[in-house]
Design a protein around this motif. Structure first.
Motif, mmCIF file in Angstrom:
data_model
loop_
_atom_site.group_PDB
_atom_site.id
_atom_site.type_symbol
_atom_site.label_atom_id
_atom_site.label_comp_id
_atom_site.label_asym_id
_atom_site.label_seq_id
_atom_site.Cartn_x
_atom_site.Cartn_y
_atom_site.Cartn_z
ATOM 1 N N SER A 61 -11.504 -0.890 -7.825
ATOM 2 C CA SER A 61 -10.534 -1.976 -7.915
ATOM 3 C C SER A 61 -10.582 -2.574 -9.309
ATOM 4 C CB SER A 61 -10.832 -3.060 -6.878
ATOM 5 O OG SER A 61 -10.812 -2.543 -5.557
ATOM 6 N N SER A 69 -6.038 -1.439 -6.438
ATOM 7 C CA SER A 69 -7.214 -0.760 -5.917
ATOM 8 C C SER A 69 -6.842 0.621 -5.400
ATOM 9 C CB SER A 69 -7.841 -1.583 -4.778
ATOM 10 O OG SER A 69 -8.970 -0.932 -4.232
ATOM 11 N N SER A 124 -11.945 -8.297 -1.263
ATOM 12 C CA SER A 124 -12.922 -7.339 -1.762
ATOM 13 C C SER A 124 -13.482 -6.486 -0.625
ATOM 14 C CB SER A 124 -14.064 -8.092 -2.458
ATOM 15 O OG SER A 124 -15.191 -7.263 -2.638
ATOM 16 N N TYR A 125 -13.770 -5.227 -0.923
ATOM 17 C CA TYR A 125 -14.399 -4.346 0.059
ATOM 18 C C TYR A 125 -15.871 -4.713 0.298
ATOM 19 C CZ TYR A 125 -10.526 -0.976 -0.357
ATOM 20 O OH TYR A 125 -9.300 -0.361 -0.330
ATOM 21 N N SER A 133 -20.179 -4.356 -9.162
ATOM 22 C CA SER A 133 -19.025 -5.076 -9.694
ATOM 23 C C SER A 133 -19.396 -5.764 -10.998
ATOM 24 C CB SER A 133 -18.536 -6.119 -8.681
ATOM 25 O OG SER A 133 -18.274 -5.527 -7.420
ATOM 26 N N GLN A 169 -8.846 -11.230 -4.281
ATOM 27 C CA GLN A 169 -8.645 -10.837 -5.677
ATOM 28 C C GLN A 169 -7.184 -10.438 -5.894
ATOM 29 O OE1 GLN A 169 -11.116 -7.397 -5.312
ATOM 30 N NE2 GLN A 169 -13.041 -8.487 -5.649
ATOM 31 N N VAL A 198 -9.237 -5.912 -11.092
ATOM 32 C CA VAL A 198 -8.702 -7.195 -10.662
ATOM 33 C C VAL A 198 -8.801 -8.235 -11.776
ATOM 34 C CG1 VAL A 198 -9.261 -6.735 -8.250
ATOM 35 C CG2 VAL A 198 -10.942 -7.890 -9.684
ATOM 36 N N SER A 241 0.848 -1.198 0.000
ATOM 37 C CA SER A 241 0.000 0.000 0.000
ATOM 38 C C SER A 241 0.881 1.246 0.000
ATOM 39 C CB SER A 241 -0.909 0.030 1.235
ATOM 40 O OG SER A 241 -1.764 -1.092 1.274
#
Length: 312
Positions: free
Chosen positions: A159, A146, A113-114, A196, A142, A161, A97
């Motif tokens: 994101s 992001s 995933s969020y 998504s 994933q 992916v 990050s």
């Protein structure tokens, strides 16, 4: 959904790096390395109307979470897990990050995933079990990149992916896209929506929560296409209430969902009511009890569970 990469080669490298003998290297590691995790064990009884009952107990999952702060706004996260129903030890998450600013950050690698009100890990659940419908409405682990922008009262995330629910997928020719919009008008209220897309697969997940003092309320609605198989459509929802008083807590939940094929014929039709008291023995040990009554495709299924969750 539950495809994972074997951990053994990475584990050897990580443990070697943590075991450096040079004093300066050990000091740097101790300063910048954080380690946390949990041990999850349970007893579960399942009674299926007309088919009898089954009983299982033991270790469900053990997880270690490693975080390393390189400085200069760069961090790395590696989550290692053991699950009793899978072989060996796996890398669950592994990503870096970078904080571009106080509000904007980017991460890349394998991450969760969020989406979804109900957490993937037992440490994020208010009761023992998940509804069971996450595979139709939530993203999963994933591989990709992001970006997250967070303000005082709102947040957005995008994101890109390889696969919405494929942690081992390396094919990036046709990526999946997951978007999130969140609003937090007050400290107590949160609204989140996710949309998504991955080829013909489309998922909509929305939820709202209210949390103040000892009370937490949540409602979630989902719909999707092509998540079970080509031509399938699904929708579902949950309602949840949790009240915590002193060392005790009580969760009530109702969920309902249906999956249909291309002709509109029901493939899976399920609903259930859950009651789950819990007791915090101390800061590290939580005992969770659950009684759950489901109806799955017209068949009654009763669950009784006792869980010991140790966090550190």
């Amino acid at each position: 959904m539950n495809l994972r990469t074997k951990f053994t080669p990475i584990a050897a490298t990580l443990l070697l790096s943590l075991g450096m003998t040079t004093a300066a290297q050990a000091e740097i590691s101790a300063k910048n390395l954080s380690v946390s995790g949990f041990i999850d064990m349970s007893y579960l009884s399942i009674d299926v109307d007309g088919l009898g009952s089954s009983h299982d107990s033991g270790i469900d999952q053990v997880e270690l979470n490693f975080g390393y702060d390189f400085g200069n706004k760069l961090t790395a996260t590696v989550d290692v897990e053991y699950q009793n129903n899978a072989e060996g030890v796996d890398v669950e998450q592994a990503f870096i990050s970078y904080a571009i600013s106080d509000n904007l950050s980017i991460k890349a690698g394998r991450f969760l995933s969020y989406s979804g009100w109900e957490a993937e890990e037992p440490t994020g659940l208010f009761q023992y079990s998940g509804t069971g419908y996450a595979q139709y409405f939530y993203g999963y682990y994933q591989q990709g990149i992001s970006a997250l922008y967070s303000g005082d009262k709102f947040a957005v995330a995008v994101s890109v992916v390889n696969d919405l629910a494929g942690p081992q997928s390396t094919d990036s020719e046709h990526p999946g896209i997951e978007t999130m919009v969140a609003f937090m008008p007050t400290e107590s209220l949160t609204f989140k929506g996710f949309y998504s897309v991955d080829g013909d697969t489309k998922m909509l997940n929305t939820w709202a929560s209210y949390s103040a003092d000892s009370l937490t309320l949540a409602a979630e609605y989902n719909s999707s296409e092509d998540t079970a198989f080509a031509g399938s459509e699904a929708d579902g929802y949950l309602l949840m209430a949790n009240y915590a008083f002193s060392s005790f807590g009580l969760t009530l939940r109702y969920h309902d969902y249906q999956v249909e094929d291309a002709a509109g014929v029901s493939f899976e039709d399920a609903s259930g009511f859950t009651i789950s008291p819990s007791f915090s023995v101390n800061d590290n040990l939580l005992m969770v009890f659950e009684y759950r009554m489901d109806e799955v495709n017209g068949v009654d299924v009763d669950y009784l569970a006792v869980e010991a969750l140790i966090t550190f």
